[in-house]
Design a protein around this motif. Structure first.
Motif, mmCIF file in Angstrom:
data_model
loop_
_atom_site.group_PDB
_atom_site.id
_atom_site.type_symbol
_atom_site.label_atom_id
_atom_site.label_comp_id
_atom_site.label_asym_id
_atom_site.label_seq_id
_atom_site.Cartn_x
_atom_site.Cartn_y
_atom_site.Cartn_z
ATOM 1 N N GLY A 117 10.400 -10.988 -0.362
ATOM 2 C CA GLY A 117 10.101 -11.589 -1.660
ATOM 3 C C GLY A 117 9.941 -13.084 -1.467
ATOM 4 O O GLY A 117 9.069 -13.534 -0.727
ATOM 5 N N MET A 118 10.795 -13.879 -2.076
ATOM 6 C CA MET A 118 10.821 -15.333 -1.885
ATOM 7 C C MET A 118 12.121 -15.777 -1.230
ATOM 8 O O MET A 118 12.496 -16.939 -1.289
ATOM 9 C CB MET A 118 10.615 -16.048 -3.223
ATOM 10 N N ASP A 119 12.816 -14.831 -0.589
ATOM 11 C CA ASP A 119 14.077 -15.124 0.098
ATOM 12 C C ASP A 119 13.918 -14.981 1.608
ATOM 13 O O ASP A 119 13.122 -14.175 2.090
ATOM 14 C CB ASP A 119 15.182 -14.165 -0.351
ATOM 15 N N ILE A 120 14.703 -15.751 2.337
ATOM 16 C CA ILE A 120 14.820 -15.623 3.788
ATOM 17 C C ILE A 120 16.172 -14.989 4.050
ATOM 18 O O ILE A 120 17.217 -15.519 3.639
ATOM 19 C CB ILE A 120 14.730 -16.996 4.494
ATOM 20 N N LEU A 121 16.161 -13.822 4.716
ATOM 21 C CA LEU A 121 17.376 -13.059 4.953
ATOM 22 C C LEU A 121 17.668 -12.946 6.436
ATOM 23 O O LEU A 121 16.750 -12.913 7.254
ATOM 24 C CB LEU A 121 17.219 -11.631 4.409
ATOM 25 N N LEU A 122 18.936 -12.851 6.773
ATOM 26 C CA LEU A 122 19.364 -12.384 8.085
ATOM 27 C C LEU A 122 19.697 -10.913 7.912
ATOM 28 O O LEU A 122 20.446 -10.535 6.997
ATOM 29 C CB LEU A 122 20.607 -13.126 8.568
ATOM 30 N N PHE A 123 19.136 -10.066 8.768
ATOM 31 C CA PHE A 123 19.325 -8.626 8.660
ATOM 32 C C PHE A 123 19.964 -8.096 9.925
ATOM 33 O O PHE A 123 19.466 -8.322 11.025
ATOM 34 C CB PHE A 123 17.978 -7.940 8.414
ATOM 35 N N ASP A 124 21.073 -7.383 9.760
ATOM 36 C CA ASP A 124 21.787 -6.777 10.881
ATOM 37 C C ASP A 124 21.288 -5.348 11.056
ATOM 38 O O ASP A 124 21.513 -4.499 10.187
ATOM 39 C CB ASP A 124 23.291 -6.795 10.608
ATOM 40 N N LEU A 125 20.617 -5.078 12.158
ATOM 41 C CA LEU A 125 20.057 -3.750 12.403
ATOM 42 C C LEU A 125 21.130 -2.681 12.552
ATOM 43 O O LEU A 125 20.892 -1.516 12.245
ATOM 44 C CB LEU A 125 19.190 -3.772 13.674
ATOM 45 N N ASP A 140 6.294 -23.556 -10.781
ATOM 46 C CA ASP A 140 6.041 -23.274 -12.197
ATOM 47 C C ASP A 140 6.308 -21.824 -12.575
ATOM 48 O O ASP A 140 5.679 -21.289 -13.487
ATOM 49 C CB ASP A 140 4.598 -23.650 -12.569
ATOM 50 N N GLY A 141 7.204 -21.154 -11.870
ATOM 51 C CA GLY A 141 7.548 -19.776 -12.189
ATOM 52 C C GLY A 141 6.439 -18.770 -11.930
ATOM 53 O O GLY A 141 6.478 -17.655 -12.439
ATOM 54 N N LEU A 142 5.448 -19.141 -11.139
ATOM 55 C CA LEU A 142 4.332 -18.238 -10.845
ATOM 56 C C LEU A 142 4.801 -17.047 -10.002
ATOM 57 O O LEU A 142 5.749 -17.177 -9.231
ATOM 58 C CB LEU A 142 3.244 -18.988 -10.074
ATOM 59 N N PRO A 143 4.127 -15.911 -10.110
ATOM 60 C CA PRO A 143 4.464 -14.790 -9.236
ATOM 61 C C PRO A 143 4.030 -15.121 -7.805
ATOM 62 O O PRO A 143 2.845 -15.339 -7.539
ATOM 63 C CB PRO A 143 3.662 -13.618 -9.807
ATOM 64 N N MET A 144 4.972 -15.207 -6.909
ATOM 65 C CA MET A 144 4.720 -15.601 -5.522
ATOM 66 C C MET A 144 5.447 -14.637 -4.604
ATOM 67 O O MET A 144 6.357 -13.933 -5.020
ATOM 68 C CB MET A 144 5.233 -17.024 -5.265
ATOM 69 N N ARG A 145 5.049 -14.634 -3.334
ATOM 70 C CA ARG A 145 5.786 -13.926 -2.300
ATOM 71 C C ARG A 145 5.585 -14.659 -0.982
ATOM 72 O O ARG A 145 4.639 -15.428 -0.828
ATOM 73 C CB ARG A 145 5.360 -12.468 -2.167
ATOM 74 N N LEU A 146 6.490 -14.424 -0.051
ATOM 75 C CA LEU A 146 6.331 -14.966 1.290
ATOM 76 C C LEU A 146 5.399 -14.048 2.066
ATOM 77 O O LEU A 146 5.387 -12.838 1.858
ATOM 78 C CB LEU A 146 7.685 -15.101 1.979
ATOM 79 N N MET A 162 2.453 -17.265 -0.897
ATOM 80 C CA MET A 162 1.154 -17.000 -1.503
ATOM 81 C C MET A 162 1.334 -16.522 -2.939
ATOM 82 O O MET A 162 2.381 -16.018 -3.320
ATOM 83 C CB MET A 162 0.381 -15.953 -0.699
ATOM 84 N N HIS A 163 0.290 -16.722 -3.726
ATOM 85 C CA HIS A 163 0.230 -16.250 -5.100
ATOM 86 C C HIS A 163 0.193 -14.728 -5.045
ATOM 87 O O HIS A 163 -0.673 -14.145 -4.408
ATOM 88 C CB HIS A 163 -1.028 -16.825 -5.754
ATOM 89 N N ASN A 164 1.119 -14.064 -5.700
ATOM 90 C CA ASN A 164 1.262 -12.613 -5.611
ATOM 91 C C ASN A 164 0.622 -11.931 -6.813
ATOM 92 O O ASN A 164 1.301 -11.416 -7.699
ATOM 93 C CB ASN A 164 2.739 -12.236 -5.492
ATOM 94 N N VAL A 165 -0.693 -11.979 -6.847
ATOM 95 C CA VAL A 165 -1.490 -11.353 -7.911
ATOM 96 C C VAL A 165 -2.693 -10.683 -7.254
ATOM 97 O O VAL A 165 -2.968 -10.913 -6.070
ATOM 98 C CB VAL A 165 -1.956 -12.402 -8.950
ATOM 99 N N PHE A 173 -1.901 -21.632 -4.630
ATOM 100 C CA PHE A 173 -0.536 -22.087 -4.884
ATOM 101 C C PHE A 173 0.364 -21.919 -3.671
ATOM 102 O O PHE A 173 1.546 -22.218 -3.730
ATOM 103 C CB PHE A 173 0.072 -21.320 -6.070
ATOM 104 N N GLY A 174 -0.164 -21.411 -2.574
ATOM 105 C CA GLY A 174 0.645 -21.173 -1.379
ATOM 106 C C GLY A 174 0.997 -22.460 -0.663
ATOM 107 O O GLY A 174 0.347 -23.493 -0.818
#
Length: 186
Positions: A117-125, A140-146, A162-165, A173-174
């Protein structure tokens, strides 16, 4: 390969994660003996595109070879899934996330760093545990994603937003973000 850095303790610097890309994937040789696509023309060097495994994705991207595990990881961006394939055994794996998964990187600790989404996570396999390292703000609260990203030689995780539309509605907007323990820089 290289030296192994111990897992960071809480409050440790992001650099202690020793994130680094592993870029030595050679599809022309090695453990990748898989069936051929039918109907593809051979390239000038005589090679033929090959189907790695039978996993079908909505949008498969961001392949990352983990030399230590001898495993290929990749994202199904729209499905919110990280897939894995071990060529030696033919084994596959799947890890589901609550949002889009734009890309991933390898950590020296054995964990993955994931743009979700718009978060950076550490993931333990091993445990499936997730820890949020940073949240990228939406302009500006636009729908975005990484989207696409990589671990850089500086140990930071570089990722684009990037703009997620739908494509026809997409605006410029990226941005490119550099994520470290102290946060995300534009």
């Amino acid at each position: 390969s290289g030296s192994t850095v111990p897992a960071p303790t809480p409050g440790a610097s992001f650099a202690a994660l020793a994130l680094r890309p592993l870029l030595r994937l050679n599809l022309g040789s090695g453990p990748f003996s898989v069936k051929q696509f039918k109907g593809y023309r051979m390239s000038k060097d005589g090679s033929v595109p090959q189907l790695l495994c039978g996993i079908i994705s909505q949008l498969a991207e961001s392949p990352v070879w983990d030399e230590r595990r001898q495993t290929l990881f990749w994202c199904d961006i729209l499905g919110g899934i990280i897939h894995s394939f071990h060529p030696g055994s033919g084994g596959t794996g799947q890890h589901n996330f609550s949002s889009t998964v734009g890309c991933l990187g390898l950590c020296e600790s054995g964990q993955l760093i994931v743009a979700c989404g718009m978060d950076i996570l550490l993931f333990d396999l091993q445990t499936g545990g997730q820890r949020r390292l940073a949240s990228i703000p939406n302009p500006d609260g636009l729908p975005m994603r990484l989207n696409d990203g990589r671990v850089g030689p500086d140990g930071a995780f570089w990722v684009g937003s990037m703009h997620n539309v739908p494509l026809a509605e997409m605006g410029a907007f990226g941005a490119l973000w550099r994520v470290t323990q102290s946060g995300a820089d534009l």
